[in-house]
Structures are given as structure tokens and as C-alpha cells.
Design an enzyme around this catalytic site. Structure first.
Site, PDB file in Angstrom:
ATOM      1  N   GLY A  53       7.629  15.739  13.148  1.00 25.74           N
ATOM      2  CA  GLY A  53       6.397  15.388  12.485  1.00 25.74           C
ATOM      3  C   GLY A  53       6.169  13.888  12.468  1.00 25.74           C
ATOM      4  O   GLY A  53       7.116  13.102  12.393  1.00 25.74           O
ATOM      5  N   SER A  54       4.919  13.468  12.548  1.00 28.37           N
ATOM      6  CA  SER A  54       4.593  12.055  12.408  1.00 28.37           C
ATOM      7  C   SER A  54       4.798  11.636  10.948  1.00 28.37           C
ATOM      8  O   SER A  54       4.904  12.473  10.057  1.00 28.37           O
ATOM      9  CB  SER A  54       3.154  11.809  12.843  1.00 28.37           C
ATOM     10  OG  SER A  54       2.996  12.088  14.221  1.00 28.37           O
ATOM     11  N   GLY A  55       4.847  10.329  10.729  1.00 30.97           N
ATOM     12  CA  GLY A  55       5.077   9.812   9.388  1.00 30.97           C
ATOM     13  C   GLY A  55       6.462   9.238   9.194  1.00 30.97           C
ATOM     14  O   GLY A  55       6.771   8.711   8.118  1.00 30.97           O
ATOM     15  N   HIS A  56       7.314   9.343  10.243  1.00 33.66           N
ATOM     16  CA  HIS A  56       8.684   8.840  10.155  1.00 33.66           C
ATOM     17  C   HIS A  56       8.903   7.639  11.082  1.00 33.66           C
ATOM     18  O   HIS A  56      10.043   7.298  11.392  1.00 33.66           O
ATOM     19  CB  HIS A  56       9.682   9.936  10.511  1.00 33.66           C
ATOM     20  CG  HIS A  56       9.541  11.172   9.695  1.00 33.66           C
ATOM     21  ND1 HIS A  56       9.606  11.155   8.311  1.00 33.66           N
ATOM     22  CD2 HIS A  56       9.324  12.469  10.044  1.00 33.66           C
ATOM     23  CE1 HIS A  56       9.452  12.395   7.852  1.00 33.66           C
ATOM     24  NE2 HIS A  56       9.265  13.209   8.883  1.00 33.66           N
ATOM     25  N   LYS A 104      16.211  17.603  14.928  1.00 32.70           N
ATOM     26  CA  LYS A 104      16.575  17.458  13.515  1.00 32.70           C
ATOM     27  C   LYS A 104      16.561  18.833  12.853  1.00 32.70           C
ATOM     28  O   LYS A 104      15.727  19.685  13.171  1.00 32.70           O
ATOM     29  CB  LYS A 104      15.594  16.527  12.800  1.00 32.70           C
ATOM     30  CG  LYS A 104      15.533  15.119  13.363  1.00 32.70           C
ATOM     31  CD  LYS A 104      14.709  14.179  12.496  1.00 32.70           C
ATOM     32  CE  LYS A 104      13.308  14.668  12.212  1.00 32.70           C
ATOM     33  NZ  LYS A 104      12.504  14.863  13.447  1.00 32.70           N
ATOM     34  N   ASP A 109      11.076  22.471  13.360  1.00 30.12           N
ATOM     35  CA  ASP A 109      11.590  21.811  14.562  1.00 30.12           C
ATOM     36  C   ASP A 109      12.563  22.725  15.300  1.00 30.12           C
ATOM     37  O   ASP A 109      12.513  22.852  16.526  1.00 30.12           O
ATOM     38  CB  ASP A 109      12.306  20.514  14.179  1.00 30.12           C
ATOM     39  CG  ASP A 109      11.355  19.413  13.743  1.00 30.12           C
ATOM     40  OD1 ASP A 109      10.129  19.651  13.762  1.00 30.12           O
ATOM     41  OD2 ASP A 109      11.830  18.332  13.372  1.00 30.12           O
ATOM     42  N   HIS A 218      10.972  14.274   3.712  1.00 35.37           N
ATOM     43  CA  HIS A 218       9.655  14.846   3.424  1.00 35.37           C
ATOM     44  C   HIS A 218       9.371  14.825   1.919  1.00 35.37           C
ATOM     45  O   HIS A 218       8.405  15.412   1.465  1.00 35.37           O
ATOM     46  CB  HIS A 218       9.552  16.291   3.936  1.00 35.37           C
ATOM     47  CG  HIS A 218       9.655  16.408   5.417  1.00 35.37           C
ATOM     48  ND1 HIS A 218      10.313  17.439   6.034  1.00 35.37           N
ATOM     49  CD2 HIS A 218       9.193  15.611   6.409  1.00 35.37           C
ATOM     50  CE1 HIS A 218      10.253  17.277   7.352  1.00 35.37           C
ATOM     51  NE2 HIS A 218       9.580  16.172   7.587  1.00 35.37           N
TER      52      HIS A 218
END
Length: 330
Positions: A53-56, A104, A109, A218
Site C-alpha cells: 500500500g502507498s503511504g509508507h 510484507k 499482500d 497502519h
């Protein structure tokens, strides 16, 4: 909440366009959400592919380049990429020597990378997989069966990526990646919640004057919530939590990782406390990396990751790397 965005629906696409404009050494397919090193496929080289996911950021797209990943697949914010992205990326980077998927341990995922591996193999691409599960704080959370994958992802991608760059075969690159994961543990602390663009507000409630010990990337709840602690007290708690599980008998790599909103001034102060605790516990530090590498949008806080290394793993860590998010020796 104020955000430097246009609209929530285009945040990932806008970021990918910016990545493409800023890093001509990458090929960025904005529509299909695939980031590839421009010289891929590199002849006679095992390829490394990851995503999430984006945001990391800079994980994972910021780690595409010489000495690390050959490709990355960004999903929507905190949402797994889909198998079609991964298959497209695998086809773009496969030189015939195989592709290692670095995954991960988050349920979406894991499922999507498993499906992608099957589809890629149907297309004649040899695929191996390594699951990163280094977080000692919480097991079997709402997003994970077993330990979560966090900061050790950077160690796996860098060290296995260096082995692949040297021309190691797929079996050895996979074995090194698994060894690095098995030798790594992480623990994270949140001082504030993060804010997703879609929600426009905090993802969880953390009252003023409190912190979350063992938070996930998250925002998953950790071991316990306490009144605010000093950097010294947090380091004692976090490092001891890692050492209780890892128990290293050789030098370690140290990652002091910011969650996204913690200034370098505070991170380096925290790194000093982490080194103090390790010295008191008689753990030798081989290398230290401090900064925002595996983030959670605008969360304030930090995580500590330790990876036990020998001379071979340390040599691979020190090998040249040239990516948007990590660069030395080039």
C-alpha cells in the site's frame, strides 16, 4: 486536516507522476501502477520485486534501483497492489534468471503476491518468495496472521538486492533474504495517529499526553497505551522488546526509523538512546541508519529494527546502492 494534495482520489497517481519527473533513472507506469529501474531487465541478473500500500514512502518505490529492487508495485493508500500489477512488473524485469518477490506479512499482500506468483509462473517466469515478519509487538492483528512485516523489509531488499547485483542465482538470493528476515526484529511507537487522504482525519484516537507502544504501520494497536514517556524511557522499552526476541550473539545493523512526522533532530536523539541501551546490553553495533524509510503517512513516532549480521551480510549491506530513497557507494 490540511494536506498538500489535489483530491484524495488522485493522490497515488499524482505522486507517481512526481516520482517519474524527479527520477529519470526509473520507468514509471502511472496508469498501471508499476515502477521499474530503467535498465531492466538487467541481463543474467535475478530481479527483486516488492510492493504494498502507498503511504509508507520511500518504501517501496523509493528503493527501486541499482543494488535494491528492480520493480515495485504501489497500491492505493494502505491497500495491497493487485496481482495484475505484480505480473506486469515481473515480466518487465525478468532476465530469465528468475524473480524474487519480497512480501510484507499483511493479509492482502500475502494473498495477492501468492496469486501473482502463480500467474507469473504460468507465463514461464520462475518466482521465489520471501515473507517479511519482523514486528515483535503484536501477532495475529486485524491485518495479519503472525508477526507483521515492517522495518526489516529495508534490510531484506538492500542485502538481497546486493547479492542479486553481484550475479548470485535465485536460490542464493532467496536464502539470503530469508536469513536476513530471520535475523531481524522491529518495534514501533506512535506519538500521534496518521491521517489518510480518503478519511481526512486521524485513523485512530490517541489522546494528548499518551503514546502507543508497539503500533503497526497502519496504525494497528500495539502492546499497551501509556502516558507520554521520555526518549530514554521509550528506547529502554523498545530495544528490550526486540532483544527479548532476537538475542543477538554477533554485531547488528540498527535502523532508527521515523514514522513520517518526527523530525531528524528527534530521531538522532532517539538513536543516541538506542545506542546507549545496546551498549548497556553488550550488543555491538555494526552500522546505523537513521531517517524516515518505512513510514505511516503523517504519524509521529519511531521504530527500531535490529538485524544480526556476519561479515558476508555486512559486506552486502555496504555494497553500492543507488535509489531515490537510499544511496551510497555509487
Amino acid at each position: 486536516m490540511k494536506m498538500l494534495i489535489n483530491v484524495a482520489e488522485t493522490v497515488v497517481a499524482d505522486a507517481l507522476r512526481g516520482l517519474a519527473a524527479s527520477h529519470p533513472e526509473l520507468t514509471v507506469d502511472v496508469e498501471n501502477r508499476v515502477i521499474v529501474r530503467r535498465d531492466a531487465p538487467v541481463p543474467d541478473k535475478v530481479a527483486l520485486l516488492s510492493g504494498g500500500g502507498s503511504g509508507h514512502e520511500p518504501l517501496h518505490g523509493g528503493f527501486v534501483g541499482v543494488g535494491m529492487l528492480d520493480a515495485a508495485c504501489p497500491g492505493e493508500v494502505f491497500t495491497s497492489p493487485v496481482p495484475d500489477q505484480m505480473v506486469r512488473a515481473a515480466a518487465a524485469v525478468d532476465s530469465g534468471k528468475g524473480v524474487l518477490f519480497v512480501v510484507k506479512n499483511y493479509t492482502g499482500d500475502v494473498l495477492n503476491f501468492e496469486m501473482a506468483a502463480e500467474l507469473a509462473e504460468d507465463e514461464g517466469i520462475q518466482v521465489a518468495k520471501v515473507l517479511v515478519d519482523d514486528d515483535v509487538a503484536v501477532t495475529d492483528s486485524t491485518h495479519t496472521a503472525g508477526r507483521r512485516g515492517t522495518g526489516a523489509t529495508l534490510f531484506v531488499e538492500k542485502i538481497a538486492g546486493a547479492a542479486a547485483e553481484e550475479g548470485a542465482p535465485l536460490e542464493r538470493v532467496e536464502a539470503i533474504a530469508r536469513r536476513v528476515n530471520a535475523s531481524s526484529r522491529s518495534f514501533g511507537v506512535a506519538l500521534s495517529p496518521c491521517t489518510t487522504p480518503a478519511k481526512g482525519g486521524p485513523t485512530f484516537d490517541l489522546p494528548a499526553g499518551e503514546l502507543e507502544l508497539g503500533v503497526g504501520i497502519h496504525g494497528e494497536p500495539g502492546r499497551e497505551r501509556r502516558a507520554m514517556m521520555t526518549s530514554r524511557e521509550i528506547a529502554d522499552y523498545a530495544v528490550d522488546a526486540v532483544l527479548d526476541d532476537l538475542r543477538p550473539d554477533s554485531p547488528v545493523l540498527v535502523l532508527v526509523n521515523g514514522m513520517g512526522a518526527t523530525p531528524q533532530l528527534e530521531l538522532y536523539g532517539f538513536a543516541a538512546e538506542v545506542h546507549r541501551v545496546l551498549g548497556e546490553r553488550r550488543v555491538t553495533v555494526a552500522r546505523t541508519l537513521v531517517g524516515n524509510y518505512v513510514t505511516s503517512l503523517d504519524m509521529a513516532g519511531a521504530s527500531v529494527t535490529l538485524c544480526q549480521v556476519d561479515e558476508d551480510l555486512l559486506r552486502l549491506w555496504d555494497a553500492p546502492v543507488r535509489t531515490a530513497g537510499l544511496r551510497w557507494g555509487c
